[in-house]
Design a protein around this motif. Structure first.
Motif, PDB file in Angstrom:
ATOM      1  N   ARG A   4       0.833  -1.197   0.000  1.00  0.00           N
ATOM      2  CA  ARG A   4       0.000   0.000   0.000  1.00  0.00           C
ATOM      3  C   ARG A   4       0.874   1.256   0.000  1.00  0.00           C
ATOM      4  O   ARG A   4       2.047   1.204   0.320  1.00  0.00           O
ATOM      5  N   TYR A   5       0.240   2.397  -0.300  1.00  0.00           N
ATOM      6  CA  TYR A   5       0.939   3.672  -0.186  1.00  0.00           C
ATOM      7  C   TYR A   5       1.291   3.917   1.274  1.00  0.00           C
ATOM      8  O   TYR A   5       0.497   3.654   2.166  1.00  0.00           O
ATOM      9  N   MET A   6       2.503   4.399   1.517  1.00  0.00           N
ATOM     10  CA  MET A   6       3.020   4.735   2.837  1.00  0.00           C
ATOM     11  C   MET A   6       3.236   3.510   3.731  1.00  0.00           C
ATOM     12  O   MET A   6       3.544   3.649   4.898  1.00  0.00           O
ATOM     13  N   GLU A   7       3.083   2.304   3.192  1.00  0.00           N
ATOM     14  CA  GLU A   7       3.396   1.111   3.979  1.00  0.00           C
ATOM     15  C   GLU A   7       4.911   1.030   4.157  1.00  0.00           C
ATOM     16  O   GLU A   7       5.667   1.336   3.228  1.00  0.00           O
ATOM     17  N   LEU A   8       5.342   0.625   5.342  1.00  0.00           N
ATOM     18  CA  LEU A   8       6.772   0.475   5.586  1.00  0.00           C
ATOM     19  C   LEU A   8       7.301  -0.700   4.777  1.00  0.00           C
ATOM     20  O   LEU A   8       6.757  -1.804   4.834  1.00  0.00           O
ATOM     21  N   CYS A   9       8.350  -0.446   4.016  1.00  0.00           N
ATOM     22  CA  CYS A   9       9.001  -1.480   3.223  1.00  0.00           C
ATOM     23  C   CYS A   9      10.495  -1.460   3.518  1.00  0.00           C
ATOM     24  O   CYS A   9      11.017  -0.505   4.091  1.00  0.00           O
ATOM     25  N   GLY A  10      11.172  -2.499   3.100  1.00  0.00           N
ATOM     26  CA  GLY A  10      12.617  -2.573   3.243  1.00  0.00           C
ATOM     27  C   GLY A  10      13.248  -2.977   1.932  1.00  0.00           C
ATOM     28  O   GLY A  10      12.577  -3.508   1.042  1.00  0.00           O
ATOM     29  N   THR A  11      14.540  -2.729   1.825  1.00  0.00           N
ATOM     30  CA  THR A  11      15.302  -3.139   0.651  1.00  0.00           C
ATOM     31  C   THR A  11      16.751  -3.364   1.056  1.00  0.00           C
ATOM     32  O   THR A  11      17.233  -2.740   2.000  1.00  0.00           O
ATOM     33  N   ILE A  12      17.403  -4.248   0.364  1.00  0.00           N
ATOM     34  CA  ILE A  12      18.816  -4.503   0.628  1.00  0.00           C
ATOM     35  C   ILE A  12      19.617  -3.862  -0.489  1.00  0.00           C
ATOM     36  O   ILE A  12      19.398  -4.154  -1.661  1.00  0.00           O
ATOM     37  N   GLY A  13      20.510  -2.960  -0.114  1.00  0.00           N
ATOM     38  CA  GLY A  13      21.252  -2.202  -1.113  1.00  0.00           C
ATOM     39  C   GLY A  13      20.381  -1.096  -1.682  1.00  0.00           C
ATOM     40  O   GLY A  13      19.234  -0.920  -1.302  1.00  0.00           O
ATOM     41  N   LYS A  14      20.937  -0.361  -2.613  1.00  0.00           N
ATOM     42  CA  LYS A  14      20.207   0.763  -3.188  1.00  0.00           C
ATOM     43  C   LYS A  14      19.687   0.488  -4.588  1.00  0.00           C
ATOM     44  O   LYS A  14      19.402   1.404  -5.340  1.00  0.00           O
ATOM     45  N   SER A  15      19.542  -0.783  -4.932  1.00  0.00           N
ATOM     46  CA  SER A  15      18.935  -1.110  -6.222  1.00  0.00           C
ATOM     47  C   SER A  15      17.426  -1.126  -6.031  1.00  0.00           C
ATOM     48  O   SER A  15      16.898  -1.853  -5.207  1.00  0.00           O
ATOM     49  N   ILE A  16      16.737  -0.307  -6.784  1.00  0.00           N
ATOM     50  CA  ILE A  16      15.304  -0.131  -6.609  1.00  0.00           C
ATOM     51  C   ILE A  16      14.543  -1.254  -7.294  1.00  0.00           C
ATOM     52  O   ILE A  16      14.759  -1.551  -8.458  1.00  0.00           O
ATOM     53  N   GLY A  17      13.640  -1.890  -6.510  1.00  0.00           N
ATOM     54  CA  GLY A  17      12.766  -2.914  -7.059  1.00  0.00           C
ATOM     55  C   GLY A  17      13.281  -4.327  -6.979  1.00  0.00           C
ATOM     56  O   GLY A  17      12.507  -5.263  -6.939  1.00  0.00           O
ATOM     57  N   ASP A  18      14.589  -4.525  -6.956  1.00  0.00           N
ATOM     58  CA  ASP A  18      15.129  -5.884  -6.985  1.00  0.00           C
ATOM     59  C   ASP A  18      14.930  -6.647  -5.688  1.00  0.00           C
ATOM     60  O   ASP A  18      14.637  -7.829  -5.696  1.00  0.00           O
ATOM     61  N   SER A  19      15.101  -5.970  -4.557  1.00  0.00           N
ATOM     62  CA  SER A  19      15.020  -6.682  -3.285  1.00  0.00           C
ATOM     63  C   SER A  19      14.072  -6.011  -2.301  1.00  0.00           C
ATOM     64  O   SER A  19      14.217  -6.150  -1.101  1.00  0.00           O
ATOM     65  N   ASP A  20      13.068  -5.263  -2.807  1.00  0.00           N
ATOM     66  CA  ASP A  20      12.085  -4.619  -1.934  1.00  0.00           C
ATOM     67  C   ASP A  20      11.176  -5.668  -1.304  1.00  0.00           C
ATOM     68  O   ASP A  20      10.801  -6.645  -1.953  1.00  0.00           O
ATOM     69  N   PHE A  21      10.813  -5.436  -0.042  1.00  0.00           N
ATOM     70  CA  PHE A  21       9.871  -6.327   0.630  1.00  0.00           C
ATOM     71  C   PHE A  21       8.993  -5.521   1.576  1.00  0.00           C
ATOM     72  O   PHE A  21       9.368  -4.457   2.039  1.00  0.00           O
ATOM     73  N   ARG A  22       7.780  -6.036   1.832  1.00  0.00           N
ATOM     74  CA  ARG A  22       6.800  -5.380   2.695  1.00  0.00           C
ATOM     75  C   ARG A  22       7.067  -5.713   4.158  1.00  0.00           C
ATOM     76  O   ARG A  22       7.382  -6.844   4.483  1.00  0.00           O
ATOM     77  N   ILE A  23       6.874  -4.716   5.023  1.00  0.00           N
ATOM     78  CA  ILE A  23       6.972  -4.933   6.464  1.00  0.00           C
ATOM     79  C   ILE A  23       5.660  -4.561   7.140  1.00  0.00           C
ATOM     80  O   ILE A  23       5.147  -5.311   7.960  1.00  0.00           O
ATOM     81  N   GLY A  24       5.101  -3.413   6.828  1.00  0.00           N
ATOM     82  CA  GLY A  24       3.891  -2.958   7.506  1.00  0.00           C
ATOM     83  C   GLY A  24       4.207  -2.684   8.967  1.00  0.00           C
ATOM     84  O   GLY A  24       5.140  -1.973   9.295  1.00  0.00           O
ATOM     85  N   THR A  25       3.424  -3.275   9.884  1.00  0.00           N
ATOM     86  CA  THR A  25       3.724  -3.133  11.308  1.00  0.00           C
ATOM     87  C   THR A  25       4.440  -4.356  11.857  1.00  0.00           C
ATOM     88  O   THR A  25       4.939  -4.312  12.982  1.00  0.00           O
ATOM     89  N   ASN A  26       4.495  -5.435  11.067  1.00  0.00           N
ATOM     90  CA  ASN A  26       5.103  -6.663  11.575  1.00  0.00           C
ATOM     91  C   ASN A  26       5.488  -7.586  10.421  1.00  0.00           C
ATOM     92  O   ASN A  26       4.700  -7.806   9.517  1.00  0.00           O
ATOM     93  N   LEU A  27       6.696  -8.101  10.467  1.00  0.00           N
ATOM     94  CA  LEU A  27       7.140  -9.118   9.521  1.00  0.00           C
ATOM     95  C   LEU A  27       8.005 -10.093  10.297  1.00  0.00           C
ATOM     96  O   LEU A  27       8.992  -9.701  10.911  1.00  0.00           O
ATOM     97  N   ASN A  28       7.607 -11.359  10.296  1.00  0.00           N
ATOM     98  CA  ASN A  28       8.336 -12.382  11.045  1.00  0.00           C
ATOM     99  C   ASN A  28       9.110 -13.297  10.112  1.00  0.00           C
ATOM    100  O   ASN A  28       8.644 -13.632   9.024  1.00  0.00           O
ATOM    101  N   GLU A  29      10.278 -13.695  10.571  1.00  0.00           N
ATOM    102  CA  GLU A  29      11.124 -14.695   9.918  1.00  0.00           C
ATOM    103  C   GLU A  29      11.473 -14.338   8.473  1.00  0.00           C
ATOM    104  O   GLU A  29      11.370 -15.160   7.575  1.00  0.00           O
ATOM    105  N   TYR A  30      11.888 -13.099   8.266  1.00  0.00           N
ATOM    106  CA  TYR A  30      12.361 -12.679   6.949  1.00  0.00           C
ATOM    107  C   TYR A  30      13.772 -13.219   6.752  1.00  0.00           C
ATOM    108  O   TYR A  30      14.664 -12.968   7.553  1.00  0.00           O
ATOM    109  N   VAL A  31      13.970 -13.987   5.681  1.00  0.00           N
ATOM    110  CA  VAL A  31      15.283 -14.551   5.361  1.00  0.00           C
ATOM    111  C   VAL A  31      15.956 -13.636   4.345  1.00  0.00           C
ATOM    112  O   VAL A  31      15.417 -13.382   3.268  1.00  0.00           O
ATOM    113  N   VAL A  32      17.128 -13.170   4.682  1.00  0.00           N
ATOM    114  CA  VAL A  32      17.863 -12.217   3.846  1.00  0.00           C
ATOM    115  C   VAL A  32      18.369 -12.926   2.585  1.00  0.00           C
ATOM    116  O   VAL A  32      19.073 -13.924   2.680  1.00  0.00           O
TER     117      VAL A  32
END
Length: 131
Positions: free
Chosen positions: A71-99
């Protein structure tokens, strides 16, 4: 900054940073993390206030968001500064994210890259390495 297994750290994310989070967390492929944000934490996009779960704007074009699955303004994360390749959703909670790859872990509100100057506020993400 690195986190040892079972250790927890707090990371502050500013809404107008395209690649945010202080301090910056460095992760390794295969590590497992939990992310938690207090749902009372808020940030703003113009006049709209939102939690890290984001908001639904049916009148905005989908291509303005960095992560099309979030969603818009949803908290997301990314590894490195490459846009789109490693983006993932967090929201208010994300469990057991494997890097999936090595690098710095950044956080951002899910909006278009050119829209960050309209954002304000900070949220605090509790990061726990579980493996």
């Amino acid at each position: 900054m690195k986190i040892r297994p079972q250790e927890k750290k707090l990371i502050v994310v500013n809404a107008n940073d395209k690649f945010g989070g202080y301090p910056i967390l460095h992760v390794q492929k295969g590590e497992k993390y939990n992310f938690t944000v207090n749902p009372l934490n808020r940030w703003k996009y113009g006049y709209f206030s939102s939690s890290t779960l984001g908001i639904w704007f049916s009148f905005w074009k989908r291509n303005l968001k960095r992560n099309r699955r979030a969603r818009y303004m949803e908290l997301c994360g990314t590894i490195g500064k490459s846009i789109g390749d490693s983006d993932f959703r967090i929201g208010t909670n994300l469990n057991e994210y494997v890097v999936p790859t090595n690098g710095p872990l950044y956080f951002f509100p899910n909006i278009g890259l050119e829209e960050h100057e309209r954002c304000s506020g900070n949220v605090v993400v509790k990061v726990q390495r579980i493996q």
